[in-house]
Design an enzyme around this catalytic site. Structure first.
Site, mmCIF file in Angstrom:
data_model
loop_
_atom_site.group_PDB
_atom_site.id
_atom_site.type_symbol
_atom_site.label_atom_id
_atom_site.label_comp_id
_atom_site.label_asym_id
_atom_site.label_seq_id
_atom_site.Cartn_x
_atom_site.Cartn_y
_atom_site.Cartn_z
ATOM 1 N N GLU A 72 8.115 -2.864 41.346
ATOM 2 C CA GLU A 72 8.162 -1.421 41.589
ATOM 3 C C GLU A 72 8.037 -1.225 43.085
ATOM 4 O OE1 GLU A 72 9.123 0.575 39.501
ATOM 5 O OE2 GLU A 72 8.882 -0.588 37.669
ATOM 6 N N CYS B 225 5.463 6.272 46.427
ATOM 7 C CA CYS B 225 6.717 5.513 46.447
ATOM 8 C C CYS B 225 7.918 6.368 46.095
ATOM 9 C CB CYS B 225 6.622 4.306 45.516
ATOM 10 S SG CYS B 225 6.289 4.722 43.793
#
Length: 478
Positions: free
Chosen positions: A224, A258
């Protein structure tokens, strides 16, 4: 602790990791398929522990950051874990149920099913930006799939780590879940361990190293990562509405997310309207600039200096900088409010690297096709945000772009959808977790064919050349 003491400690920490992995592997082999009731019970106990420690976790994250409002932690760290457990407990029985498959005429009358087995021991590497959700979220999925887990926490959140250690020790034995800290060398050793799966959340640069380390053991990975997630404001979208929808995604946790908007694409000539609307909306929600207690600090001095350097570099290259408040920086407390940037040269570092902070380049386009070309010519992002009320534009952008996920007329909240996968694509990541996709990621889908006393497959076995074999081949190869 002195440098000599740190060097002495490191081998001991590595040995502890090795020993813990061996212990967990042995425990897994002794109980390779935990029952549904056991998994649900563990998740419910974990849920209660999270609720009991929620205030301590909020206080710890505020300490680690220097300023992080408890509401940010409750909304972005605690609540997603609780929701994920509730959703998982409700649907886990269905996920675990073997699925019936067709054997096909050639293998008749055999039965075929797919069983979902635990992988074994899962390694989880946790970043500093959401250390609760990004440690416990993957752990919830690992437990749901019947696995054991080793967690490497970030060295930049020591106060939060202490609470997480206490929380997890009260729920799991070390042969079920173990927690480790340590700096880069410890993380490097952790990622080289022969886990049955490794889940890493962090930067694309470090993701390359993690995948290389895992490759030595053929350890499957879920990465991720991040990248530069764009916000595309279409010509039909009212500017005030677009700003209202994207500002929270950029300002929560001071943009240290993110999937935070990394840059904005808007119709040429609308730059001033965007800056005015963003500044007004920011001051309505976060009055006082750096003194506002609801806006988080940059996590530490290192990250703060990085952002300030990128900001100053862009200005030196000719970018125009628009701070959203007169009190824009507080060096002593590493606080930085949003800065909008126009006319930023492509050579500026913040146009090349994921920003991960409260800086936002604003880039004009002539038409939607040009904006789509701009996005497609760059590495595929973890998230893409479209601000448009026009169904045709929504469909066009959705079909003609690639990203890990997408939200229309919203930012970052698609990650909170419990029944949908989350994951990157290309430089923004690999694999999925959340929901059923997460369960499948951390399970082995094993095909089991069962043949009874009567079977027809003997007809195709040697010796070859018999008339019925020729007939069967003619039938199946038609």
């Amino acid at each position: 602790m002195t440098a000599a003491e740190t060097l002495h400690l490191q081998p001991a920490l590595c040995r502890e990791m090795d020993t813990t992995l061996a212990t967990q592997q042995a425990a897994y082999h002794a109980n390779p398929m935990p029952e549904l009731a056991q998994r649900r019970a563990q998740l419910r106990v974990l849920k209660n522990a999270i609720k009991q420690h929620r205030h301590a976790l909020c206080d710890a994250l505020n300490t680690d950051y220097g300023q992080r409002h408890p509401q940010d932690t409750l909304v972005a760290d605690i609540l997603p874990c609780i929701n994920q457990i509730n959703y998982t407990v409700k649907h886990l029985k269905r996920w675990m149920k073997p699925s019936r498959r067709h054997a096909g005429l050639l293998l008749a009358p055999a039965n075929v099913e797919v069983q979902y087995q635990p992988l074994g021991v899962v390694g989880i590497v946790v970043p500093w930006n959401f250390p609760v959700m990004l440690s416990l979220g993957p752990l919830i999925t690992a437990i749901a799939a019947g696995n054991r887990a080793m967690i490497k926490l970030s060295e930049f959140t020591p106060a939060t780590n202490r609470v997480l250690r206490t929380l997890l020790a009260g729920v799991f034995a070390p042969d079920q879940v173990a927690v480790f800290e340590g700096e880069a060398d410890a993380a490097a050793h952790f990622t080289r361990l022969p886990f049955d799966h490794l889940l890493f959340t962090g930067s694309t640069t470090v993701g390359h190293h993690v995948m290389q380390a895992a490759a030595a053991n053929l350890t499957p990975v879920t990465l991720e990562l991040g990248g530069k997630s764009p916000v595309l404001i279409a010509p039909d979208m009212p500017m005030a509405l677009a700003v209202e929808r994207l500002l929270f995604g950029k300002c929560m946790n001071a943009g240290q997310i993110c999937v935070a908007p990394d840059y904005v694409l808007l119709p040429r000539g609308q730059e001033d309207a965007f800056i005015d609307a963003f500044t007004a909306e920011f001051n309505r929600r976060y009055p006082g600039g750096t003194t506002n207690p609801h806006f988080a600090s940059v996590v530490n001095e290192r990250q703060y200096q990085r952002l300030c350097h990128w900001l100053d570099e862009a200005a030196a290259l000719g970018a125009e900088v628009h701070a959203c408040h007169a009190q824009a920086r507080d060096d002593s407390r590493h606080r930085l409010i949003p800065h909008l940037l126009t006319k930023v040269p492509e050579s500026a570092t913040l146009m090349q690297e994921e920003i991960f902070g409260p800086l936002l380049p604003v880039i004009p386009y002539e038409d939607i096709d040009q904006a789509l070309d701009y996005i497609r010519q760059r590495p595929r992002p973890l998230a893409l945000y479209l601000m448009s009320l026009d169904p045709t534009t929504q469909q066009t952008v959705s079909r003609h772009t690639h990203s890990g996920g997408m939200a229309i007329n919203e930012t970052i909240l698609h990650v909170a959808a419990d029944d949908a996968p989350f994951g990157g694509i290309g430089p923004s990541g690999m694999g999925h977790y959340h929901g059923q996709e997460g369960f499948l990621t951390l399970s082995k889908a094993k095909t089991v064919l069962t043949q009874g006393k009567f079977h027809t497959t003997g007809l195709i076995k040697p010796p070859y050349g018999r008339w019925w074999q020729k007939l069967l081949l003619a039938f199946f190869l038609r």
